[in-house]
Scaffold this motif. Sequence first.
Motif, PDB file in Angstrom:
ATOM      1  N   UNK A  82       0.922  -1.158   0.287  1.00  0.00           N
ATOM      2  CA  UNK A  82      -0.082  -0.025  -0.113  1.00  0.00           C
ATOM      3  C   UNK A  82       0.785   1.367  -0.167  1.00  0.00           C
ATOM      4  N   UNK A  83       1.590   1.172   0.775  1.00  0.00           N
ATOM      5  CA  UNK A  83       2.958   2.770   0.584  1.00  0.00           C
ATOM      6  C   UNK A  83       3.459   2.630  -0.587  1.00  0.00           C
ATOM      7  N   UNK A  84       4.118   1.984  -1.453  1.00  0.00           N
ATOM      8  CA  UNK A  84       4.975   2.123  -2.555  1.00  0.00           C
ATOM      9  C   UNK A  84       4.026   2.146  -3.869  1.00  0.00           C
ATOM     10  N   UNK A  85       2.668   1.453  -3.536  1.00  0.00           N
ATOM     11  CA  UNK A  85       1.780   2.109  -5.080  1.00  0.00           C
ATOM     12  C   UNK A  85       1.549   3.334  -4.649  1.00  0.00           C
ATOM     13  N   UNK A  86       1.060   4.015  -3.171  1.00  0.00           N
ATOM     14  CA  UNK A  86       0.603   5.772  -2.669  1.00  0.00           C
ATOM     15  C   UNK A  86       2.206   5.959  -3.078  1.00  0.00           C
ATOM     16  N   UNK A  87       3.009   5.956  -3.157  1.00  0.00           N
ATOM     17  CA  UNK A  87       4.998   6.861  -3.832  1.00  0.00           C
ATOM     18  C   UNK A  87       4.768   6.818  -4.919  1.00  0.00           C
ATOM     19  N   UNK A  88       4.169   4.950  -5.813  1.00  0.00           N
ATOM     20  CA  UNK A  88       4.261   5.202  -7.598  1.00  0.00           C
ATOM     21  C   UNK A  88       2.965   7.014  -7.861  1.00  0.00           C
ATOM     22  N   UNK A  89       1.924   6.679  -6.782  1.00  0.00           N
ATOM     23  CA  UNK A  89       0.880   7.424  -7.584  1.00  0.00           C
ATOM     24  C   UNK A  89       0.649   8.701  -7.171  1.00  0.00           C
ATOM     25  N   UNK A  90       1.683   8.686  -6.509  1.00  0.00           N
ATOM     26  CA  UNK A  90       2.091  10.317  -5.836  1.00  0.00           C
ATOM     27  C   UNK A  90       3.030  11.028  -6.792  1.00  0.00           C
ATOM     28  N   UNK A  91       3.830  10.373  -7.637  1.00  0.00           N
ATOM     29  CA  UNK A  91       5.157  10.204  -7.986  1.00  0.00           C
ATOM     30  C   UNK A  91       4.483  10.696  -9.995  1.00  0.00           C
ATOM     31  N   UNK A  92       3.576   9.607  -9.809  1.00  0.00           N
ATOM     32  CA  UNK A  92       2.700  10.351 -11.011  1.00  0.00           C
ATOM     33  C   UNK A  92       2.851  10.516 -12.180  1.00  0.00           C
ATOM     34  N   UNK A  93       1.736  11.497 -10.347  1.00  0.00           N
ATOM     35  CA  UNK A  93       0.813  12.927 -10.518  1.00  0.00           C
ATOM     36  C   UNK A  93       1.268  13.932 -10.440  1.00  0.00           C
ATOM     37  N   UNK A  94       2.716  14.192  -9.776  1.00  0.00           N
ATOM     38  CA  UNK A  94       3.503  15.061  -9.799  1.00  0.00           C
ATOM     39  C   UNK A  94       4.267  15.121 -11.198  1.00  0.00           C
ATOM     40  N   UNK A  95       4.854  14.336 -11.783  1.00  0.00           N
ATOM     41  CA  UNK A  95       5.752  14.142 -13.298  1.00  0.00           C
ATOM     42  C   UNK A  95       4.050  15.086 -14.046  1.00  0.00           C
ATOM     43  N   UNK A  96       3.082  14.532 -14.254  1.00  0.00           N
ATOM     44  CA  UNK A  96       2.010  14.781 -14.875  1.00  0.00           C
ATOM     45  C   UNK A  96       1.516  15.995 -14.900  1.00  0.00           C
ATOM     46  N   UNK A  97       1.968  16.970 -13.405  1.00  0.00           N
ATOM     47  CA  UNK A  97       1.292  18.358 -13.426  1.00  0.00           C
ATOM     48  C   UNK A  97       2.806  19.019 -13.259  1.00  0.00           C
ATOM     49  N   UNK A  98       3.735  18.532 -13.994  1.00  0.00           N
ATOM     50  CA  UNK A  98       5.340  19.085 -14.048  1.00  0.00           C
ATOM     51  C   UNK A  98       5.284  19.409 -12.560  1.00  0.00           C
ATOM     52  N   UNK A  99       6.015  18.402 -12.243  1.00  0.00           N
ATOM     53  CA  UNK A  99       6.590  18.662 -10.531  1.00  0.00           C
ATOM     54  C   UNK A  99       7.710  17.971 -10.329  1.00  0.00           C
ATOM     55  N   UNK A 100       8.408  17.791 -11.111  1.00  0.00           N
ATOM     56  CA  UNK A 100       9.501  17.478 -10.720  1.00  0.00           C
ATOM     57  C   UNK A 100      10.845  17.168 -10.515  1.00  0.00           C
ATOM     58  N   UNK A 101      10.497  18.680 -10.157  1.00  0.00           N
ATOM     59  CA  UNK A 101      12.095  19.455  -9.259  1.00  0.00           C
ATOM     60  C   UNK A 101      11.448  18.898  -7.950  1.00  0.00           C
ATOM     61  N   UNK A 102      10.102  18.841  -7.366  1.00  0.00           N
ATOM     62  CA  UNK A 102       9.268  18.288  -6.185  1.00  0.00           C
ATOM     63  C   UNK A 102       9.658  17.230  -5.616  1.00  0.00           C
ATOM     64  N   UNK A 103       9.862  16.089  -6.660  1.00  0.00           N
ATOM     65  CA  UNK A 103       9.994  14.732  -6.868  1.00  0.00           C
ATOM     66  C   UNK A 103      11.550  14.668  -6.617  1.00  0.00           C
ATOM     67  N   UNK A 104      12.481  15.739  -7.013  1.00  0.00           N
ATOM     68  CA  UNK A 104      13.578  15.268  -7.096  1.00  0.00           C
ATOM     69  C   UNK A 104      13.951  15.916  -5.493  1.00  0.00           C
ATOM     70  N   UNK A 105      13.300  16.832  -4.773  1.00  0.00           N
ATOM     71  CA  UNK A 105      13.262  17.141  -3.381  1.00  0.00           C
ATOM     72  C   UNK A 105      12.869  15.928  -2.598  1.00  0.00           C
ATOM     73  N   UNK A 106      12.193  15.665  -2.983  1.00  0.00           N
ATOM     74  CA  UNK A 106      11.669  14.388  -2.270  1.00  0.00           C
ATOM     75  C   UNK A 106      12.368  13.665  -1.758  1.00  0.00           C
ATOM     76  N   UNK A 107      13.064  13.269  -2.703  1.00  0.00           N
ATOM     77  CA  UNK A 107      13.996  12.467  -2.632  1.00  0.00           C
ATOM     78  C   UNK A 107      15.846  12.891  -2.028  1.00  0.00           C
ATOM     79  N   UNK A 108      15.798  14.263  -2.319  1.00  0.00           N
ATOM     80  CA  UNK A 108      17.443  14.562  -1.541  1.00  0.00           C
ATOM     81  C   UNK A 108      16.683  13.997   0.284  1.00  0.00           C
ATOM     82  N   UNK A 109      15.353  14.464   0.520  1.00  0.00           N
ATOM     83  CA  UNK A 109      15.074  14.772   1.729  1.00  0.00           C
ATOM     84  C   UNK A 109      14.543  13.057   2.586  1.00  0.00           C
TER      85      UNK A 109
END
Length: 297
Positions: A82-109
């Motif tokens: 459930x956690x990794x499925x949620x992570x995948x969905x959040x990631x795809x929503x972010x990329x779909x909305x032009x937020x690659x920098x936000x995903x980068x920040x998330x994985x730096x954190x």
Amino acid sequence: MNLAPATRNGLAAALTAYVCWGLLPLYFYVLGDVPPLELVGWRVVFTMPVCLAIIWARKQAGELRAAFANPRLLAQLLLSALLIGSNWLIFLLAINNGQALATSLGYYINPLMNVLLGTLFLGERLSRVQWAAVALAGAGIALLLAGAVETLVVALSLACSFTAYGFVRKHTQVSAVPGLTIETTLLLVPAVVIVILAANSAQGTSMASGGYTPALIMGTGIATAIPLMLFAVAARALPLSTLGFVQFLSPTISFVLGLTVFGETLDTTRLACFGLIWAAIALYSWDMLRRSGQTPA
């Protein structure tokens, strides 16, 4: 510097895995016309045969059967699924909305959140330098409250879901590929429901699209399973400190893609946030190296 063959192979596996993960935003950006929820469904569906092929090649069927027969293990893997499925969905929503920098920040954190989680729940103790690094990261995150709340939500959602996933998997006695196979199996029914609903929607299934879209959707299974298998090889062959440094390759690639390919911009708030996060990572990494005797105090 001469490295042992196992170390060389481990380093090559780690570099390949993190480069693949770093390039994932580009892969999913090309699939931007596919609804994120449907894409998660197809990702689960097409990860399944890849996992089973790897299980067969590595002769891990016995371990897989034993894991399926363990109710406590299945409960842990249901949570991690459930956690990794949620992570995948959040990631795809972010990329779909032009937020690659936000995903980068998330994985730096993420690695810094792992440190904090170990302190809060595993009794691990941080040095003053390491606490200073955590404080710097906290200051960077707090900056986003001033004018980049959307970035904050995406970054923290990704970091929290992946940190929690890693925490659960760390305490689940199953190796990487059998674990992913069971997680995928547990997600398969909702995934199939999602793709069936997509097929019966007004838009129809994306697998009926023309061009390269169906092939790329099918390729999400390989894009999911292969880097994880390489990571498992690297984790066995490399010291944790080495693996920790290599992991920053992935968000760095995503960061560069965000600025160049996706044309995102860094305002003053976001730039200051990244600066503080990078300073925190540098400080924490320096302290880890110093304590391991690889650099003078």
